[in-house]
Design an enzyme around this catalytic site. Sequence first.
Site: not given
Length: 217
Positions: A7, A32, A34, A36, A65, A67, A138, A176
């Site tokens: 990540s 990966h 992320d 957010m 990913h 979020m 998660m 993850d």
Amino acid sequence: MVKIAPSILSADFANLGSEIEEIKNAGADYVHFDVMDGAFVPNISIGIPVLKSVRKSTDMFIDVHLMIEKPVRYVKQFCSAGADLVNFHVEADSEENIKEAISIAKSMGKKTGVTLKPGTPAEAVMPFLPLVDLVLIMTVEPGFGGQSFMHDQLPKMEAVRKMIDEVNPACELEVDGGVDANTAPLCKKSGADVLVAGSAVFGKADRAAAIKAIKEA
Ligand code: DX5
Ligand code: ZN
């Protein structure tokens, strides 16, 4: 052999290109990425412009990913920016809208995944399981790197593994949060195919040794 998806949340963002080159040479399987939004999770990270730059700098498989709340609003942009696979949280919108997001990503030639927060039961994947290429479980509350692995998620991992084997055996099971050389064996035993690791890879000076330690644990 289990796949490793470092990540980049724990990478040095001022040197992202070389950080990614380093994990590629160190034997990582996916990147990966992320995302957010400060609403679905209590933190803000990186988004579409950074993904575009990362896409230009690497040919690695990019596992995004999301979020973010109501990801259907942005799925096209993330696909155009260069995602190879887009993960949608099942908690982020209605079933109908998550299915719509999956179908948009597929129509753009991308792979898709659904993600479960720690409090979401295994059964929540069922409506999506025939449609996706990956389920992400998660093992921390999403929002931050460097948290401790939640052991109470292992039975859920086993339950989802069973569902995948019955309904869509080609689907991968990804884990993850808090994955390192100590917790990786538990994930593998519970049926994980892909392990995300942020601090356990980018937090270490020798990334090749870190990836090897997790793969072979
Ligand atoms: C957390 C992110 C993770 C995070 C993992 O919300 O989804 O991908 O970067 O970091 P570690 O491996 O340090 O727990
Ligand atoms: Zn993640």
